[in-house]
Write a protein that holds these residues in place. Structure first.
Motif, PDB file in Angstrom:
ATOM      1  N   THR A  25       0.839  -1.212   0.000  1.00 51.30           N
ATOM      2  CA  THR A  25       0.000   0.000   0.000  1.00 51.30           C
ATOM      3  C   THR A  25       0.867   1.254   0.000  1.00 51.30           C
ATOM      4  OG1 THR A  25      -1.756  -1.165   1.199  1.00 51.30           O
ATOM      5  CG2 THR A  25      -1.788   1.243   1.257  1.00 51.30           C
ATOM      6  N   GLY A  26       1.906   1.270   0.836  1.00 52.42           N
ATOM      7  CA  GLY A  26       2.784   2.428   0.888  1.00 52.42           C
ATOM      8  C   GLY A  26       3.492   2.676  -0.429  1.00 52.42           C
ATOM      9  N   LEU A  27       3.977   1.609  -1.085  1.00 53.36           N
ATOM     10  CA  LEU A  27       4.672   1.789  -2.364  1.00 53.36           C
ATOM     11  C   LEU A  27       3.707   2.236  -3.454  1.00 53.36           C
ATOM     12  CD1 LEU A  27       7.360   1.521  -3.853  1.00 53.36           C
ATOM     13  CD2 LEU A  27       6.763  -0.856  -4.358  1.00 53.36           C
ATOM     14  N   THR A  28       2.503   1.693  -3.438  1.00 56.97           N
ATOM     15  CA  THR A  28       1.505   2.101  -4.437  1.00 56.97           C
ATOM     16  C   THR A  28       1.159   3.578  -4.289  1.00 56.97           C
ATOM     17  OG1 THR A  28       0.574  -0.130  -4.480  1.00 56.97           O
ATOM     18  CG2 THR A  28      -0.812   1.650  -5.305  1.00 56.97           C
ATOM     19  N   THR A  61       4.157   5.807  -5.522  1.00 58.28           N
ATOM     20  CA  THR A  61       4.432   5.820  -6.966  1.00 58.28           C
ATOM     21  C   THR A  61       3.183   6.106  -7.791  1.00 58.28           C
ATOM     22  OG1 THR A  61       4.083   3.414  -7.058  1.00 58.28           O
ATOM     23  CG2 THR A  61       6.321   4.183  -6.664  1.00 58.28           C
ATOM     24  N   ALA A  62       2.142   6.601  -7.137  1.00 60.17           N
ATOM     25  CA  ALA A  62       0.881   6.803  -7.848  1.00 60.17           C
ATOM     26  C   ALA A  62       1.013   7.809  -8.991  1.00 60.17           C
ATOM     27  CB  ALA A  62      -0.197   7.256  -6.867  1.00 60.17           C
ATOM     28  N   GLY A  63       1.874   8.797  -8.853  1.00 59.83           N
ATOM     29  CA  GLY A  63       1.972   9.818  -9.885  1.00 59.83           C
ATOM     30  C   GLY A  63       2.969   9.519 -10.980  1.00 59.83           C
ATOM     31  N   LEU A  64       3.610   8.380 -10.974  1.00 59.39           N
ATOM     32  CA  LEU A  64       4.627   8.048 -11.977  1.00 59.39           C
ATOM     33  C   LEU A  64       3.984   7.459 -13.228  1.00 59.39           C
ATOM     34  CD1 LEU A  64       7.392   6.438  -9.739  1.00 59.39           C
ATOM     35  CD2 LEU A  64       7.239   8.800 -10.558  1.00 59.39           C
ATOM     36  N   PRO A  65       4.667   7.557 -14.363  1.00 53.25           N
ATOM     37  CA  PRO A  65       4.146   6.953 -15.599  1.00 53.25           C
ATOM     38  C   PRO A  65       3.966   5.446 -15.449  1.00 53.25           C
ATOM     39  CG  PRO A  65       5.930   8.474 -16.083  1.00 53.25           C
ATOM     40  CD  PRO A  65       5.902   8.329 -14.599  1.00 53.25           C
TER      41      PRO A  65
END
Length: 768
Positions: free
Chosen positions: A211-214, A217-221
């Motif tokens: 959950t933390g990694l998602t 990185t939510a704004g990355l391509p």
């Protein structure tokens, strides 16, 4: 209080045998409990401590720099849930053509960092200095300690990259890289990925990490995240071997505690029952009921405390070698594995308290007993208990001494049940150890059941810095097969490869030749037979999240090959997989073998074969492979020691019961001797009194022992035992276990039985 202490000290002196029994029981139990707690503490505490000191990364993530810019990656550090972050750092994989330092040839993950410090993953420098200029490299040292300054200055020559000089050794609990270079050097290597190190606010479970990694990185391509390594995987790898020993250590610890409670309760109950007159005298002298209880609690607490202290000392002495075995071959990094203090504190406080609680219940009987009743009761014989059964036994064809003895347990049913429970636990321990020994011996002999000698041959040309000529391993294989006595030859090449989706490199063993012995270690699926097939142990499959039938992609020398996991081996390195020579040929057609295992024909002389190898090619180093198995030796050895201890303790419980019965029945023994009973008949009668509890205890102790064996062998994470190694029970063996219960009972009863036989009529009846 001084009166209570004097009365307690007198009771200890008067009951020396019971005092010794309590002390020995607590000593054995404390030792087993301390070892279990020490192993439990070492399985996690050293990793957590070292990880927190280095501000380890909860997740090590690799991104595609062509899809995510450095600015975008920096912004992920400010996303909700991210406690701290470091990076981006350039990252690439170097291919080492030869063995170097202590490492095998193959892939080496390298990261470019300006310094070892930072908000996340503070790398600990062990020797030398940090790489600050082009041409310098700092190598990860994976185990505790330091390699020493003598290896500084080693020159590495990776394939397709400039030479690098080792200027330092460092360690990272995050396993973020195999080596580090300066950012300038990394720029010249043309990094293929960008590394980010994250610490999250919530990171206790894999779900929270995902959950933390998602969120970060939510704004990355889309598709920019390549791999992500969880620190929980590293923690499981750190404790994998220690966790394998925990189930059986815990079981023995629990058995030791149960035996302690039973024996202490039995001793105190017997002391109260046989000491009615003593209790009455104490109360008539002015001792309050609470003071009388305190006398009995102190009487057992003194030997319990002494036994506890000695058990802590012996447990700490044994814990060191046990931990060395449990963590042998494990990459501990900067974590210092040793015996923690808190298990000793818990044992020193908990064991005496447990003894006091176990003694409190039977001692409460003395609290309720009035002085007049205690004095008038004295040692008068009890009647009416078990008389009906004794009369029926007396009318049977059994010898009179046997029938009298078999009826005695019914006179004291509660005491007999406690004694039987101790026998049950003793037989349970023997059953567990018997099953473990059979399983571990079969495991140690897997692939070696024919007993033929095996020779390990190392190719001299595989030494660091030396390259074997093309085809030399084929000539070596033909040479080894042609020498007198050779039967089978297995060829192995070892290298380090990268797995797509994983940041850490892993070892890969590639085989050709005779692999029947290796195939015998498969517990699920089959042994790899062609290109693109592999097998792995349970630890590798668990830590990499794959199972039999799944596919992984292996990378070496810039080439990739899909590999299907077709088999699961009984054991194996958590960072190693087994594959075929055809797979290696796809990745590196020029690879050469470095090791050969030769199985000799039955009757062949191993020394003559080794001499023949040296004479034929002096560059080959041949040695006889020992069949010793450290895990088998350790488990069987410790289980045997604990079994002996707990069996002795169970026998001492029987000893205490029979001794109390003899003291209570002194008048009866005198009367029986006066009417003609011989000393031998007294011995037979006394031993017969524990035969029935011994048989029943043997029968009741087998099922829990079998269940405990199954629980242990099914929960050893680093080994997958096949069903054939678990099915170790046979009718003759089970019959012998019942005999073990009788043996424990007889051994415990023999000494007081002989003491009863030596009693004279005059000595017994002189007070009547």
């Amino acid at each position: 209080m001084s009166a209570v202490w004097r009365a307690s000290r007198a009771a200890v002196k008067r009951r020396r045998l019971q005092t010794f029994v309590i002390g020995l029981v607590v000593l054995c139990s404390t030792t087993t409990v301390l070892l279990a707690l020490g192993l439990l503490a070492a399985a996690s505490a050293p990793f957590d401590r070292a990880f927190d000191e280095q501000r380890g990364a909860h997740t090590v993530a690799a991104f595609d720099p062509a899809k995510a810019s450095p600015e975008q990656l920096v912004r992920t550090a400010r996303r909700p849930g991210v406690e701290a972050a470091a990076g981006p750092f350039g990252q690439t994989v170097l291919e080492m053509p030869d063995d170097w330092l202590w490492m095998s040839a193959g892939s080496l993950g390298v990261v470019g960092r300006a310094d070892p410090n930072g908000p996340v993953d503070r790398i600990r420098l062990l020797e030398g200095r940090w790489a600050t200029a082009p041409g310098e490299i700092v190598v990860n040292w994976p185990v505790d300690g330091t390699p020493g300054p003598g290896r500084l200055g080693t020159r590495l020559e990776p394939r397709g990259a400039p030479p690098l000089t080792v200027v330092g050794f460092a360690t990272s609990m995050s396993k973020s890289a195999g080596a580090w270079v300066s950012p300038e050097q990394m720029a010249r290597m043309h990094p293929t990925t960008a590394q980010m190190l994250y610490r999250f606010t919530n990171a206790a479970t894999e779900r929270e990490l995902r959950t933390g990694l998602t969120t970060a990185t939510a704004g990355l391509p889309a598709g920019s995240l390549g791999t992500a390594q969880s620190y929980l995987t590293l923690k499981r790898a750190f404790s994998a071997q220690a966790d394998a020993y925990l189930p059986f250590m815990t079981l023995f610890g629990v058995l030791g505690l149960l035996v302690s409670v039973l024996i202490v309760g039995n001793v105190v109950s017997g002391a109260v029952v046989s000491g009615h007159r003593h209790i009455g005298v104490l109360k008539s002298l002015g001792f309050t009921p609470n003071q009388v209880v305190a006398v009995y609690l102190t009487m057992v607490s003194v030997p319990a405390l002494i036994g506890c202290v000695l058990g802590v000392v012996s447990g700490n002495a044994v814990a060191g070698p046990l931990l060395r075995v449990a963590f042998s071959g494990v990459e501990t990094g900067s974590a210092s594995v040793g015996v923690s203090r808190w298990p000793s504190v818990v044992c020193l406080l908990g064991m005496p308290a447990l003894v006091a609680v176990a003694a409190l219940i039977p001692a409460a009987r003395a609290h309720r007993l009035s002085a007049a009743r205690a004095i008038t009761a004295g040692s008068a014989p009890r009647t009416g208990r078990g008389l009906r059964v004794q009369r029926r036994l007396g009318g049977s064809r059994l010898p009179r001494a046997v029938s009298l003895g078999m009826g005695q347990p019914l006179a004291r049913p509660a005491r007999s049940l406690l004694t039987m429970a101790a026998i049950v636990l003793g037989v349970t321990t023997v059953t567990l150890t018997t099953g473990l020994t059979s399983t571990m011996v079969a495991y140690g002999q897997a692939g070696k059941s024919d007993g033929a000698p095996r020779i390990d041959v190392q190719a001299g040309s595989s030494a660091p810095g030396r390259t074997a000529p093309a085809g030399s391993d084929r000539r070596t294989e033909r040479l080894l097969r042609s020498l007198p006595g050779a039967d089978q030859v297995t060829v192995r090449a070892l290298t380090k490869v990268s797995l797509r989706g994983h940041t850490q490199t892993v070892f890969a063993n590639f085989y050709r030749g005779d692999t029947r012995a290796l195939a015998s270690e498969i517990v699920e699926g089959r042994w790899p037979a062609g290109a693109g097939e592999a097998a792995a142990g349970p630890a590798f499959l668990h830590q990499h999240g794959v199972s039999v039938g799944d596919r992984v992609t292996v990378r070496l020398n810039g080439k990739e090959a899909p590999v299907t996991i077709v088999g699961k081996t009984m054991e194996g390195n958590a960072q190693a997989l087994e594959s075929t020579w055809q797979t290696l040929f796809r990745l590196d057609p020029t690879a050469q073998a470095a090791e050969y295992t030769v199985r000799l024909a039955p009757g062949a002389d191993a020394r003559k074969y080794i001499a023949a190898v040296k004479a034929a090619d002096p560059s080959l180093r041949a040695a006889l492979l020992r069949s010793d198995n450290a895990a088998t030796t350790t488990v069987v050895g410790f289980a045997s020691v604990f079994t002996v201890l707990l069996t002795v303790v169970a026998a001492l419980g029987v000893f205490n019961t029979v001794l109390l019965n003899v003291r209570e029945r002194r008048r009866d023994l005198g009367m029986l001797k006066s009417i003609g009973m011989t000393p031998r008949q007294v011995t037979v009668m006394t031993v017969s009194s524990v035969m029935v509890p011994g048989v029943i205890g043997g029968l009741l102790g087998i099922p829990p022992g079998i269940v405990a064996h199954r629980l242990v062998v099914d929960h050893v994470g680093v080994v997958a035992f096949p069903e054939s190694m678990k099915q170790v029970w046979h009718l003759p063996q089970l019959a012998a276990l019942v005999v073990a219960g009788v043996t424990i009972a007889v051994l415990g009863a023999l000494v007081p039985a002989r003491s009863a036989a030596r009693l004279t009529i005059a000595k017994v009846l002189h007070n009547e």
